[in-house]
Write a protein that holds these residues in place. Structure first.
Motif, mmCIF file in Angstrom:
data_model
loop_
_atom_site.group_PDB
_atom_site.id
_atom_site.type_symbol
_atom_site.label_atom_id
_atom_site.label_comp_id
_atom_site.label_asym_id
_atom_site.label_seq_id
_atom_site.Cartn_x
_atom_site.Cartn_y
_atom_site.Cartn_z
ATOM 1 N N GLY A 34 -20.655 -10.592 -3.053
ATOM 2 C CA GLY A 34 -20.559 -10.142 -4.438
ATOM 3 C C GLY A 34 -20.052 -8.743 -4.634
ATOM 4 O O GLY A 34 -20.271 -8.144 -5.688
ATOM 5 N N LYS A 35 -19.331 -8.202 -3.648
ATOM 6 C CA LYS A 35 -18.819 -6.841 -3.746
ATOM 7 C C LYS A 35 -17.307 -6.837 -3.972
ATOM 8 O O LYS A 35 -16.662 -7.877 -3.959
ATOM 9 C CB LYS A 35 -19.185 -6.062 -2.477
ATOM 10 N N LEU A 36 -16.763 -5.627 -4.164
ATOM 11 C CA LEU A 36 -15.326 -5.461 -4.365
ATOM 12 C C LEU A 36 -14.571 -6.014 -3.161
ATOM 13 O O LEU A 36 -14.845 -5.630 -2.023
ATOM 14 C CB LEU A 36 -15.008 -3.981 -4.557
ATOM 15 N N PRO A 37 -13.612 -6.909 -3.346
ATOM 16 C CA PRO A 37 -12.988 -7.596 -2.206
ATOM 17 C C PRO A 37 -11.838 -6.824 -1.577
ATOM 18 O O PRO A 37 -11.042 -6.181 -2.260
ATOM 19 C CB PRO A 37 -12.474 -8.894 -2.842
ATOM 20 N N GLY A 38 -11.759 -6.896 -0.257
ATOM 21 C CA GLY A 38 -10.617 -6.408 0.503
ATOM 22 C C GLY A 38 -9.860 -7.588 1.089
ATOM 23 O O GLY A 38 -10.175 -8.756 0.795
ATOM 24 N N PRO A 39 -8.866 -7.354 1.946
ATOM 25 C CA PRO A 39 -8.103 -8.455 2.549
ATOM 26 C C PRO A 39 -8.982 -9.446 3.319
ATOM 27 O O PRO A 39 -8.688 -10.640 3.343
ATOM 28 C CB PRO A 39 -7.133 -7.724 3.485
ATOM 29 N N ALA A 40 -10.041 -8.955 3.945
ATOM 30 C CA ALA A 40 -10.934 -9.847 4.684
ATOM 31 C C ALA A 40 -11.669 -10.810 3.765
ATOM 32 O O ALA A 40 -12.196 -11.834 4.223
ATOM 33 C CB ALA A 40 -11.941 -9.023 5.483
ATOM 34 N N ASP A 41 -11.699 -10.496 2.468
ATOM 35 C CA ASP A 41 -12.391 -11.339 1.498
ATOM 36 C C ASP A 41 -11.436 -12.236 0.717
ATOM 37 O O ASP A 41 -11.855 -12.942 -0.202
ATOM 38 C CB ASP A 41 -13.167 -10.463 0.512
#
Length: 339
Positions: A283-290
């Motif tokens: 539920g956090k701010l997404p990066g490329p891994a997300d």
């Protein structure tokens, strides 16, 4: 000051400034100016408030002297001021393209003529999801985005954005004209047009369009030109309504890095996260891994939503299907690619 308009007003007789722009989303567009810099008369933009109300904004109070719509729309009432509110006699059809030619005058009799195009208010946009993404081109098979309708509605004025690995543009890549859609109906947006028989299917015939990957089971639409827009290395795809609310979104990446290497992807991730449209598994701010994994995709090996699960707006909703598993306009192939 309110005025009742029984008929459209007559032709303009005094034009000091002409402004061209658009206001389909309510964004301001800057006009030329009249008068001194401290008292310049500017047209700032317009927005569709409802199905029968349109607001035109100026830098100072004005009186509307003339107004003509194309197509012809009968005006019931006008309220003058810095924001000129126009009320139509009847609701406009949702999402139709309208051109307004208006003449306004301030208290010092400076006048400004504005010519602006926008789409009418559409309060019947359906709930929808992005259901399948094809990132690769194999002539004449084009890349595509498949949408699935969760509710009935009208697509008019719905806008599609694609932020690709080599494309930082945040401009609309496709805006739908009015068309009624049904619950569970598929809509396929093909990302380039390379065959002459490709047709946008706004009518009842879903088999009207030719072109490879076109399907008789869904509505097919085609972006003109032959440009590359989607990249499996990194792409953000999202759909906005007329108030810039996100209706559907997906982020894909082959990278497993903790954060985006390019600012415009980071900005897109922040925007989509702020609207609850894409997030990390926790539920956090997404990066490329997300982002949804796009490693191994081909023109027939696409990124599919798991239709057996509820939408979580995370990478867990997605998988790469097997070779020859692309299903534009049909339920997704459940076979999963293993590299």
């Amino acid at each position: 000051m309110k005025k009742n308009y029984l008929l459209l007003l007559g032709a303009c007789t005094l034009i000091k400034c002409i402004t061209l722009g658009s206001c389909s989303t309510g964004d301001s567009s800057v006009s030329m100016m009249l008068g001194s810099s401290s008292q310049a008369l500017l047209y700032l933009g317009c927005r569709t408030v409802s199905e029968n109300e349109i607001e035109f904004e100026f830098s100072q109070p004005v009186t509307l002297k003339d107004l003509v719509f194309e197509p012809i729309l009968q005006v019931a009432e006008v309220e003058d001021g810095k924001i000129v509110r126009v009320t139509l006699e009847v609701n406009a059809q949702p999402g139709i393209l309208i051109t307004a030619d208006l003449l306004a005058e301030d208290e010092k009799r400076n006048s400004i003529n504005v010519l602006v195009s926008f789409r009418s208010r559409n309060n019947r946009m359906p709930e929808l999801i992005i259901n399948e993404l094809c990132t690769e081109y194999s002539n004449p098979r084009t890349e595509f985005i498949e949408f699935k309708m969760k509710t009935p509605g009208n697509l008019g004025a719905m806008r599609v954005f694609i932020l690709g690995n080599s494309n930082a543009s945040k401009e609309t890549v496709f805006e739908f004209k009015p068309v009624e859609v049904k619950k569970d109906e598929f809509v396929v947006l093909h990302l380039r047009t390379v065959e002459d028989n490709c047709r946008d299917e706004y009518g009842p015939n879903l088999d009207e369009s030719g072109g490879r990957n076109a399907t008789p089971n869904a509505r097919d639409f085609w972006i003109p030109g032959n440009a590359k827009r989607m990249h499996k290395e990194a792409t953000a795809v999202y759909v906005l309504d007329q108030d810039d609310n996100v209706l559907a979104a997906a982020m894909i990446s082959t990278d497993n890095a903790p954060w985006w290497g390019k600012d415009y992807f980071a900005e897109a991730a922040t925007f989509l996260f702020s609207q609850g449209a894409w997030q990390s598994a926790d539920g956090k701010l997404p990066g490329p891994a997300d982002a949804a994994r796009s490693t191994g995709t081909t023109n027939t090996r696409t990124i599919n939503r798991d239709e057996t699960k509820a939408n979580t707006n995370t990478a867990a909703d997605w998988y790469v299907t097997v070779t020859s598993g692309a299903t534009p306009g049909r339920p997704n192939n459940t076979g999963r690619y293993s590299n």
